[in-house]
Design a protein around this motif. Structure first.
Motif, PDB file in Angstrom:
ATOM      1  N   GLY A 130       0.778  -1.222   0.000  1.00 51.80           N
ATOM      2  CA  GLY A 130       0.000   0.000   0.000  1.00 51.80           C
ATOM      3  C   GLY A 130       0.813   1.276   0.000  1.00 51.80           C
ATOM      4  N   ASP A 131       2.119   1.198   0.250  1.00 46.71           N
ATOM      5  CA  ASP A 131       2.948   2.403   0.262  1.00 46.71           C
ATOM      6  C   ASP A 131       3.290   2.894  -1.139  1.00 46.71           C
ATOM      7  OD1 ASP A 131       2.965   2.521   2.964  1.00 46.71           O
ATOM      8  OD2 ASP A 131       4.997   1.791   3.259  1.00 46.71           O
ATOM      9  N   ASP A 132       3.079   2.062  -2.140  1.00 48.78           N
ATOM     10  CA  ASP A 132       3.443   2.402  -3.511  1.00 48.78           C
ATOM     11  C   ASP A 132       2.197   2.481  -4.383  1.00 48.78           C
ATOM     12  OD1 ASP A 132       6.229   2.575  -3.230  1.00 48.78           O
ATOM     13  OD2 ASP A 132       6.446   0.402  -3.356  1.00 48.78           O
ATOM     14  N   MET A 133       1.936   3.659  -4.925  1.00 48.80           N
ATOM     15  CA  MET A 133       0.872   3.838  -5.903  1.00 48.80           C
ATOM     16  C   MET A 133       1.510   3.952  -7.278  1.00 48.80           C
ATOM     17  SD  MET A 133      -1.578   6.487  -3.805  1.00 48.80           S
ATOM     18  CE  MET A 133      -2.230   7.147  -5.335  1.00 48.80           C
ATOM     19  N   MET A 134       1.064   3.131  -8.224  1.00 47.89           N
ATOM     20  CA  MET A 134       1.678   3.029  -9.548  1.00 47.89           C
ATOM     21  C   MET A 134       0.737   3.535 -10.632  1.00 47.89           C
ATOM     22  SD  MET A 134       4.429   1.635  -8.423  1.00 47.89           S
ATOM     23  CE  MET A 134       5.124   0.399  -7.312  1.00 47.89           C
ATOM     24  N   GLU A 135       1.295   4.239 -11.611  1.00 44.43           N
ATOM     25  CA  GLU A 135       0.510   4.718 -12.741  1.00 44.43           C
ATOM     26  C   GLU A 135       1.184   4.336 -14.048  1.00 44.43           C
ATOM     27  OE1 GLU A 135      -1.945   8.597 -12.312  1.00 44.43           O
ATOM     28  OE2 GLU A 135       0.017   9.017 -11.425  1.00 44.43           O
ATOM     29  N   ASP A 136       0.425   3.718 -14.922  1.00 44.30           N
ATOM     30  CA  ASP A 136       0.906   3.386 -16.260  1.00 44.30           C
ATOM     31  C   ASP A 136      -0.315   3.058 -17.115  1.00 44.30           C
ATOM     32  OD1 ASP A 136       2.678   2.996 -18.295  1.00 44.30           O
ATOM     33  OD2 ASP A 136       3.825   1.405 -17.326  1.00 44.30           O
ATOM     34  N   LYS A 137      -0.139   3.022 -18.422  1.00 49.97           N
ATOM     35  CA  LYS A 137      -1.254   2.702 -19.309  1.00 49.97           C
ATOM     36  C   LYS A 137      -1.795   1.312 -18.990  1.00 49.97           C
ATOM     37  CE  LYS A 137       0.198   5.651 -23.168  1.00 49.97           C
ATOM     38  NZ  LYS A 137       0.658   5.704 -24.580  1.00 49.97           N
ATOM     39  N   VAL A 138      -0.889   0.362 -18.776  1.00 48.90           N
ATOM     40  CA  VAL A 138      -1.259  -0.977 -18.318  1.00 48.90           C
ATOM     41  C   VAL A 138      -0.892  -1.062 -16.845  1.00 48.90           C
ATOM     42  CG1 VAL A 138      -0.869  -3.451 -18.571  1.00 48.90           C
ATOM     43  CG2 VAL A 138      -0.851  -1.973 -20.596  1.00 48.90           C
ATOM     44  N   PRO A 139      -1.840  -1.378 -15.958  1.00 46.72           N
ATOM     45  CA  PRO A 139      -1.506  -1.446 -14.525  1.00 46.72           C
ATOM     46  C   PRO A 139      -0.303  -2.357 -14.283  1.00 46.72           C
ATOM     47  CG  PRO A 139      -3.868  -1.674 -14.853  1.00 46.72           C
ATOM     48  CD  PRO A 139      -3.248  -1.709 -16.215  1.00 46.72           C
ATOM     49  N   LEU A 140       0.547  -1.968 -13.342  1.00 42.91           N
ATOM     50  CA  LEU A 140       1.758  -2.738 -13.085  1.00 42.91           C
ATOM     51  C   LEU A 140       1.439  -4.180 -12.702  1.00 42.91           C
ATOM     52  CD1 LEU A 140       4.745  -3.150 -12.729  1.00 42.91           C
ATOM     53  CD2 LEU A 140       4.612  -1.950 -10.516  1.00 42.91           C
ATOM     54  N   THR A 141       0.405  -4.374 -11.912  1.00 44.29           N
ATOM     55  CA  THR A 141       0.031  -5.743 -11.540  1.00 44.29           C
ATOM     56  C   THR A 141      -0.305  -6.572 -12.783  1.00 44.29           C
ATOM     57  OG1 THR A 141      -0.760  -5.078  -9.346  1.00 44.29           O
ATOM     58  CG2 THR A 141      -1.646  -7.124 -10.245  1.00 44.29           C
ATOM     59  N   LYS A 142      -0.994  -5.966 -13.734  1.00 43.93           N
ATOM     60  CA  LYS A 142      -1.319  -6.667 -14.983  1.00 43.93           C
ATOM     61  C   LYS A 142      -0.051  -6.963 -15.779  1.00 43.93           C
ATOM     62  CE  LYS A 142      -4.269  -8.234 -18.127  1.00 43.93           C
ATOM     63  NZ  LYS A 142      -3.369  -8.625 -19.223  1.00 43.93           N
ATOM     64  N   GLN A 143       0.933  -6.070 -15.749  1.00 43.31           N
ATOM     65  CA  GLN A 143       2.202  -6.322 -16.428  1.00 43.31           C
ATOM     66  C   GLN A 143       2.877  -7.578 -15.857  1.00 43.31           C
ATOM     67  OE1 GLN A 143       4.809  -2.857 -16.686  1.00 43.31           O
ATOM     68  NE2 GLN A 143       3.053  -1.492 -16.826  1.00 43.31           N
ATOM     69  N   LEU A 144       2.844  -7.716 -14.531  1.00 45.66           N
ATOM     70  CA  LEU A 144       3.435  -8.910 -13.905  1.00 45.66           C
ATOM     71  C   LEU A 144       2.645 -10.164 -14.277  1.00 45.66           C
ATOM     72  CD1 LEU A 144       4.286  -7.619 -10.308  1.00 45.66           C
ATOM     73  CD2 LEU A 144       5.777  -7.745 -12.304  1.00 45.66           C
ATOM     74  N   MET A 145       1.332 -10.038 -14.328  1.00 45.72           N
ATOM     75  CA  MET A 145       0.505 -11.186 -14.709  1.00 45.72           C
ATOM     76  C   MET A 145       0.771 -11.597 -16.151  1.00 45.72           C
ATOM     77  SD  MET A 145      -2.942  -9.881 -12.724  1.00 45.72           S
ATOM     78  CE  MET A 145      -4.076 -11.108 -13.377  1.00 45.72           C
ATOM     79  N   ALA A 153       6.740 -18.243 -14.092  1.00 49.03           N
ATOM     80  CA  ALA A 153       7.633 -18.087 -12.946  1.00 49.03           C
ATOM     81  C   ALA A 153       7.265 -16.863 -12.117  1.00 49.03           C
ATOM     82  CB  ALA A 153       9.082 -17.959 -13.424  1.00 49.03           C
ATOM     83  N   SER A 154       7.692 -16.874 -10.862  1.00 53.16           N
ATOM     84  CA  SER A 154       7.530 -15.711 -10.001  1.00 53.16           C
ATOM     85  C   SER A 154       8.233 -14.509 -10.628  1.00 53.16           C
ATOM     86  CB  SER A 154       8.115 -15.987  -8.613  1.00 53.16           C
ATOM     87  OG  SER A 154       7.413 -17.022  -7.955  1.00 53.16           O
ATOM     88  N   THR A 155       7.599 -13.354 -10.526  1.00 56.51           N
ATOM     89  CA  THR A 155       8.142 -12.139 -11.131  1.00 56.51           C
ATOM     90  C   THR A 155       7.834 -10.963 -10.207  1.00 56.51           C
ATOM     91  OG1 THR A 155       7.619 -13.036 -13.325  1.00 56.51           O
ATOM     92  CG2 THR A 155       8.212 -10.711 -13.204  1.00 56.51           C
ATOM     93  N   ILE A 204       9.875  -2.635  -5.828  1.00 57.60           N
ATOM     94  CA  ILE A 204       8.995  -1.503  -5.553  1.00 57.60           C
ATOM     95  C   ILE A 204       7.560  -1.859  -5.179  1.00 57.60           C
ATOM     96  CG2 ILE A 204      10.303   0.171  -6.905  1.00 57.60           C
ATOM     97  CD1 ILE A 204       8.216  -0.362  -9.190  1.00 57.60           C
ATOM     98  N   GLY A 205       7.331  -2.970  -4.560  1.00 62.92           N
ATOM     99  CA  GLY A 205       6.020  -3.162  -3.941  1.00 62.92           C
ATOM    100  C   GLY A 205       4.958  -3.868  -4.752  1.00 62.92           C
ATOM    101  N   ARG A 206       5.340  -4.538  -5.840  1.00 61.98           N
ATOM    102  CA  ARG A 206       4.418  -5.394  -6.572  1.00 61.98           C
ATOM    103  C   ARG A 206       5.144  -6.696  -6.873  1.00 61.98           C
ATOM    104  NH1 ARG A 206       1.980  -1.702  -5.125  1.00 61.98           N
ATOM    105  NH2 ARG A 206       0.348  -0.467  -6.171  1.00 61.98           N
ATOM    106  N   TYR A 207       4.527  -7.811  -6.501  1.00 57.87           N
ATOM    107  CA  TYR A 207       5.141  -9.125  -6.647  1.00 57.87           C
ATOM    108  C   TYR A 207       4.109 -10.102  -7.207  1.00 57.87           C
ATOM    109  CZ  TYR A 207       7.816  -7.083  -2.696  1.00 57.87           C
ATOM    110  OH  TYR A 207       8.523  -6.257  -1.847  1.00 57.87           O
ATOM    111  N   LEU A 208       4.562 -11.029  -8.027  1.00 59.67           N
ATOM    112  CA  LEU A 208       3.741 -12.165  -8.431  1.00 59.67           C
ATOM    113  C   LEU A 208       4.507 -13.432  -8.055  1.00 59.67           C
ATOM    114  CD1 LEU A 208       1.672 -12.676 -11.639  1.00 59.67           C
ATOM    115  CD2 LEU A 208       2.960 -14.557 -10.656  1.00 59.67           C
TER     116      LEU A 208
END
Length: 297
Positions: A130-145, A153-155, A204-208
């Motif tokens: 929750g400490d990191d708010m991310m902005e991009d055209k494609v959400p960062l979580t979706k990029q990891l997915m 693999a874990s990313t 930076i606060g997003r993991y898969l």
């Protein structure tokens, strides 16, 4: 290969950097203009296609549960006064598959993730801080997915930071860039001194993760701060299966400290339809005042 459906949002920290405000209020409920920071994280998860979210909370965090719960009295009041836009904003916070688990003691981020093991089961999942708010055209979580669908693999997400700030982060030692922005990793180091940091690529606060991270966490001894460090468990997992790092090129807002939180409020305020014009005028006026004060020194 199983689909990524679930997310963990750790929210059990004491929020000491925002005392006294966080003595009774959850840090994650501090607003960015008019929206709690944790709601931005939940919205990113949903935009990425996450179906079920578990929030790992702690003491004095009931405000988070109340925020995402229905409030019939408030909704009835807004309905009676025909405040339809406000009513929609309130109801949007309840239309989520959200679950809560309490971390009984603050034993670190790794322990918080491990607390949600039964909720995740034998599935891949994401962790969103929750400490990191991310902005991009494609959400960062979706990029990891998307990366997971290619590699299985874990990313985790990384971003270049000033070298002198590496002591604030987990840092990767990259071995090769297997494709643009995607790295194989030799090792993961928790908060290294700048002299010892293997790179400027910080986690930076997003993991898969694949579910094997739980076994790694169970075998990870407390590290810095006598806490179970997630970075240490990732490094252990990397010895048995590959863990990739994806470089994030979008905008990151660090709302885990006072200055970053204030910066983010100003940036979002300058885009908010209700306050942007007033805020812009105020900043210009304040800038003139400061310039005049400096010229008199």
């Amino acid at each position: 290969m199983k689909k990524v459906r679930k997310a963990i949002i750790p929210a059990a920290g004491l929020g000491t950097r925002f005392l006294p405000a966080t003595k009774a209020l959850a840090k994650e409920m501090l607003p960015i203009v008019d929206k709690p920071t944790i709601q931005f994280i939940v919205e990113e998860a949903r935009k990425s296609g996450i179906e079920d979210i578990v929030i790992v909370s702690g003491k004095s965090k009931r405000s988070i549960e109340d925020h995402f719960d229905s409030n019939p009295e408030l909704e009835a009041n807004l309905t009676a006064k025909h405040k339809d836009k406000m009513l929609k904003l309130v109801q949007e916070t309840t239309d989520i598959n959200l679950y809560f688990i309490r971390q009984s003691h603050p034993r670190g981020l790794g322990d918080a993730v491990l607390t949600a093991k039964a909720f995740i089961g034998n599935e891949p999942f994401v962790v969103m801080l929750g400490d990191d708010m991310m902005e991009d055209k494609v959400p960062l979580t979706k990029q990891l997915m998307d990366s997971y669908e290619e590699t299985g693999a874990s990313t985790l997400a990384v971003m270049k930071v000033p070298h002198e700030e590496t002591a604030k982060y987990g840092v990767i030692d990259p071995s090769e860039e297997v494709k643009p922005g995607l790295f194989n990793v030799n090792s993961f180091v928790e908060k290294p001194d700048p002299a010892d940091a293997p790179s400027d690529l910080a986690i930076i606060g997003r993991y898969l993760f694949t579910p094997e991270i739980f076994k790694a966490l169970e075998n990870t001894k407390p590290g810095k701060g006598n806490e179970v460090q997630l970075t240490d468990a990732i490094d252990l997992l990397n010895t048995t299966q590959r863990v990739f790092a994806r470089e994030f090129k979008g905008d990151r807002h660090d709302v885990g400290n006072k200055f970053g939180w204030l910066q983010t409020n100003i940036e979002y305020g300058l885009r908010h339809p209700e306050v942007k014009d007033q805020l812009r005028s105020y900043i210009k006026m304040l800038g003139k005042q400061l310039t005049n004060e400096d010229s008199k020194k």
